[in-house]
Design a protein around this motif. Sequence first.
Motif, PDB file in Angstrom:
ATOM      1  N   VAL A   1       8.762  10.644   3.672  1.00 49.11           N
ATOM      2  CA  VAL A   1       9.067  11.537   2.550  1.00 49.11           C
ATOM      3  C   VAL A   1       8.991  13.001   2.994  1.00 49.11           C
ATOM      4  N   LYS A   2       8.010  13.314   3.838  1.00 49.92           N
ATOM      5  CA  LYS A   2       7.899  14.681   4.354  1.00 49.92           C
ATOM      6  C   LYS A   2       9.155  15.066   5.147  1.00 49.92           C
ATOM      7  N   MET A   3       9.652  14.118   5.960  1.00 53.45           N
ATOM      8  CA  MET A   3      10.880  14.371   6.722  1.00 53.45           C
ATOM      9  C   MET A   3      12.067  14.574   5.782  1.00 53.45           C
TER      10      MET A   3
ATOM     11  N   ILE B   1       3.946   3.758  -4.562  1.00 49.56           N
ATOM     12  CA  ILE B   1       4.786   3.119  -3.543  1.00 49.56           C
ATOM     13  C   ILE B   1       5.099   1.677  -3.938  1.00 49.56           C
ATOM     14  N   THR B   2       4.067   0.955  -4.378  1.00 45.79           N
ATOM     15  CA  THR B   2       4.270  -0.432  -4.801  1.00 45.79           C
ATOM     16  C   THR B   2       5.264  -0.509  -5.951  1.00 45.79           C
ATOM     17  N   ASP B   3       5.111   0.389  -6.918  1.00 44.23           N
ATOM     18  CA  ASP B   3       5.988   0.381  -8.092  1.00 44.23           C
ATOM     19  C   ASP B   3       7.437   0.668  -7.720  1.00 44.23           C
ATOM     20  N   LYS B   4       7.653   1.614  -6.813  1.00 48.25           N
ATOM     21  CA  LYS B   4       9.018   2.060  -6.508  1.00 48.25           C
ATOM     22  C   LYS B   4       9.706   1.212  -5.442  1.00 48.25           C
ATOM     23  N   ILE B   5       8.936   0.620  -4.524  1.00 46.53           N
ATOM     24  CA  ILE B   5       9.544  -0.088  -3.397  1.00 46.53           C
ATOM     25  C   ILE B   5       9.578  -1.604  -3.589  1.00 46.53           C
ATOM     26  N   SER B   6       8.516  -2.167  -4.149  1.00 44.70           N
ATOM     27  CA  SER B   6       8.412  -3.630  -4.160  1.00 44.70           C
ATOM     28  C   SER B   6       9.406  -4.313  -5.093  1.00 44.70           C
ATOM     29  N   HIS B   7       9.929  -3.606  -6.098  1.00 43.61           N
ATOM     30  CA  HIS B   7      10.826  -4.234  -7.069  1.00 43.61           C
ATOM     31  C   HIS B   7      12.295  -3.877  -6.843  1.00 43.61           C
TER      32      HIS B   7
ATOM     33  N   GLU C   1      -1.385  -1.933   3.374  1.00 46.60           N
ATOM     34  CA  GLU C   1      -1.142  -0.837   2.436  1.00 46.60           C
ATOM     35  C   GLU C   1      -1.417   0.550   3.017  1.00 46.60           C
ATOM     36  N   PRO C   2      -2.544   0.756   3.759  1.00 48.54           N
ATOM     37  CA  PRO C   2      -2.762   2.080   4.347  1.00 48.54           C
ATOM     38  C   PRO C   2      -1.662   2.472   5.335  1.00 48.54           C
ATOM     39  N   ILE C   3      -1.183   1.493   6.117  1.00 49.29           N
ATOM     40  CA  ILE C   3      -0.103   1.766   7.078  1.00 49.29           C
ATOM     41  C   ILE C   3       1.177   2.135   6.334  1.00 49.29           C
ATOM     42  N   VAL C   4       1.462   1.346   5.281  1.00 51.69           N
ATOM     43  CA  VAL C   4       2.647   1.623   4.471  1.00 51.69           C
ATOM     44  C   VAL C   4       2.556   3.022   3.859  1.00 51.69           C
ATOM     45  N   ARG C   5       1.363   3.357   3.321  1.00 50.97           N
ATOM     46  CA  ARG C   5       1.179   4.659   2.686  1.00 50.97           C
ATOM     47  C   ARG C   5       1.449   5.791   3.673  1.00 50.97           C
ATOM     48  N   GLN C   6       0.887   5.674   4.879  1.00 43.97           N
ATOM     49  CA  GLN C   6       1.074   6.725   5.876  1.00 43.97           C
ATOM     50  C   GLN C   6       2.532   6.817   6.307  1.00 43.97           C
ATOM     51  N   ALA C   7       3.178   5.667   6.503  1.00 47.39           N
ATOM     52  CA  ALA C   7       4.571   5.662   6.959  1.00 47.39           C
ATOM     53  C   ALA C   7       5.492   6.261   5.905  1.00 47.39           C
ATOM     54  N   VAL C   8       5.302   5.842   4.640  1.00 51.10           N
ATOM     55  CA  VAL C   8       6.152   6.364   3.564  1.00 51.10           C
ATOM     56  C   VAL C   8       5.918   7.856   3.359  1.00 51.10           C
TER      57      VAL C   8
END
Length: 212
Positions: free
Chosen positions: A166-168, A105-111, A155-162
């Motif tokens: 993605v599932k949706m 997530i960090t690699d794909k979203i933060s940059h 980060e845990p909140i971001v992980r769960q939200a993303v």
Amino acid sequence: MSSNDDLNLISSKLRKKLCMAYRMDERECLKSIIKQAMLPAEQLQHVRYTAEQLINAVRGTNNDTDHFRALLTEYDLSNAEGVALMCLAEAILRIPDKTTIEKLITDKISHADWAHHLGRNKSKFVNSTTWSLLLTGKILNLSGVLPNLLKRCGEPIVRQAVTQAVKMLCKQFVLGQNIDEALHVAAGMPDYLFSFDMLGEEARTTADAHTY
């Protein structure tokens, strides 16, 4: 001449064509194939008209997929942010551990340049999603003692939200884990026609293939 003789003659002609095409120069091969694929102008116009009618009919239908259609239009594979989202959608549900998910997530979203997409689409759903991605990227890029604490808590909140997002998104492409489930879901969407692919990339043996 018997029917068997006819089949043998056809088979012989086909074999001769295949032998002539063996290791043919690619440019020469494409010339003949492209000619065969060309449609007469009148037929091509009819195909284009039919396609436009179908697309306009789908776009004019108000349903739950409109939001995702707008999102996929804004973030298609022609821009880096669209590629980043598709990479997440393709990979995140297959990753078993939380640490690797957070790194992905960090690699794909933060940059990514999410700000570039703000206000470009009239959809409120797309714009709110863009704001969420932009803020998420800023949180993941935080540095310093207090910001790093916020980052670790977030980060845990971001992980769960993303992961949920993605599932949706995946549900727009994958209707079920098996054909019965997919048919059941498709039955609730009578305005659409579907073709079904049974995915089995992991099949390595005959038994695996039969299972899929």
